[in-house]
Design an enzyme around this catalytic site. Structure first.
Site, PDB file in Angstrom:
ATOM      1  N   ASP A  66      10.532 -61.173  13.154  1.00 47.23           N
ATOM      2  CA  ASP A  66      10.662 -60.994  11.704  1.00 47.23           C
ATOM      3  C   ASP A  66      11.554 -59.809  11.339  1.00 47.23           C
ATOM      4  OD1 ASP A  66       8.582 -59.398  12.809  1.00 47.23           O
ATOM      5  OD2 ASP A  66       7.672 -59.109  10.842  1.00 47.23           O
ATOM      6  N   ASP A 253       8.003 -51.072  12.332  1.00 42.27           N
ATOM      7  CA  ASP A 253       6.557 -51.275  12.449  1.00 42.27           C
ATOM      8  C   ASP A 253       5.956 -50.211  13.353  1.00 42.27           C
ATOM      9  OD1 ASP A 253       7.130 -53.474  10.980  1.00 42.27           O
ATOM     10  OD2 ASP A 253       6.429 -54.949  12.444  1.00 42.27           O
ATOM     11  N   HIS A 313       6.779 -54.088   3.997  1.00 43.04           N
ATOM     12  CA  HIS A 313       6.287 -54.887   5.133  1.00 43.04           C
ATOM     13  C   HIS A 313       4.827 -55.309   4.905  1.00 43.04           C
ATOM     14  CE1 HIS A 313       5.234 -55.844   9.409  1.00 43.04           C
ATOM     15  NE2 HIS A 313       6.501 -56.240   9.443  1.00 43.04           N
TER      16      HIS A 313
END
Length: 368
Positions: A66, A253, A313
């Protein structure tokens, strides 16, 4: 020099009708730098006010789909919309080890030939950026052949003293990467605009008898001039204080930073972009999967004394507040409240697709 950030995709895991996959664009005076390129990013560009053909650098935080599955399609679309230019500098792509091979093989298997040159610079992660056993060795994938438009890039190792990776260091910017902890190695990027000379003080120039013309330019560029009467005038005599540069930090992330360099590089940033995949009630689950919550993001922002925190996110369960139903259990506005409960005076913003945030120029105090 104008500077702004556009959020092209603010959702996690996959693109949805309400949130695209991860992608953030930083624009400075027409040039565009892209941070992550989730599936569908090229479509998001077309819906925005940005032009994909102006991208000069791409930064990939980590190799989860992603965050980079949209890269091959974007490169091919830019190629289709561009005319070959022999003098065009190569597009620079930065990302973890393995990214170069991914692009090579994708171009080879799809028989794609780009009209522009590109170069991939790979960051070598360390074992403490992910759980034990999750750091993979991709050296076996390396091949001698590469697409004709690929220029051999750098392999960038961690500076063991600084604890960071130097990616760009030119007249305008210093860009460094720092380590994050995730399920696989992830990185954050600090984009620091360099200090610029202050403005010329008109009254000082007049008082010292400096005539308008070439002398002004020399003084502005830091060169001492000698007047016709023999008087020397140095830049320090007529220049106002230097204009501090702006700083934008964009994290991939993570459930935390590795080492101290992340805090140092993000300290007093004008804008910090931090993931907040799940709300604070799901903190244990977020940490289990290497993600953050609003509280975790806000604690880092507070530690770094950033001026503005932007959360992004989000799990696709959190719809943008304009399309979410009243009284829904997963209210995106709760994430903002959770972050604000930690911070003192810093501003918190929930990112939405196509949101644009200006980073205003900093000002200096005139000399007297």
């Amino acid at each position: 020099m104008s500077m702004d950030v556009t959020f092209l995709g603010t959702g996690s895991a996959y693109p949805s009708p309400t949130r695209g996959a991860s992608a953030v664009a930083l624009r400075c005076e027409g040039a565009c730098w892209l941070f992550d390129c989730g599936e569908g990013t090229q479509t998001q560009f077309m819906k925005s006010q940005l032009k994909a053909g102006r991208i000069t650098k791409i930064f990939i935080t980590h190799l989860h789909g992603d965050h980079f599955f949209g890269l091959p399609g974007l490169l091919c679309t830019i190629s289709l919309q561009s005319s070959p230019t022999a003098s065009k500098p190569p597009m620079e792509i930065f990302g973890p080890v393995g990214l170069r091979n991914f692009i090579w093989k994708t171009m080879e298997l799809s028989r794609s030939e780009l009209t522009f040159p590109y170069v991939v610079h790979e960051l070598v992660p360390t074992e403490d950026q992910c759980p034990a056993g999750e750091l993979k060795d991709f050296s076996y994938l390396d091949g001698a052949d590469s697409p004709p438009k690929e220029i051999q890039g750098r392999t960038i190792l961690l500076d063991s003293v600084e604890g960071s990776y130097v990616l760009v260091n030119d007249e305008q910017f210093l860009v460094k990467a720092f380590r994050l902890f995730h399920r696989i190695p992830s990185f954050g990027f600090s984009v620091a605009e360099k200090e610029r000379p202050g403005r010329l003080n008109a009254q000082k120039l007049k008082d010292l008898g400096v005539p308008p013309g070439p002398a002004y330019g020399k003084l502005k560029n830091g060169v001492t001039v000698v007047l016709e009467n023999g008087v020397q005038v140095s830049p320090q005599d007529v220049l106002e204080k230097p204009i501090p540069g702006r700083k934008v930090c964009i994290l991939g992330d993570c459930s935390g930073v590795v080492g101290d360099e992340g805090v140092k590089l993000c300290f007093e940033a004008d804008l910090l972009v931090h993931e907040a995949t799940l709300d604070d009630t799901h903190m244990d689950k977020a940490k289990e999967y290497g993600h953050s919550t609003p509280r975790m993001a806000a604690e880092f922002a507070k530690l770094c004394r950033v001026k503005k925190l932007v959360l992004t996110h989000f799990s696709q369960r959190y719809k943008p507040h304009l399309v979410s139903g009243e009284g829904e259990a997963d209210d995106i506005r709760e994430l903002k409240k959770q972050a604000e409960s930690v911070l003192d005076f810093q501003e918190v913003t929930l990112a939405e697709d196509f949101m644009v945030i200006d980073i205003p120029k900093k000002k200096t105090i005139s000399i007297t």
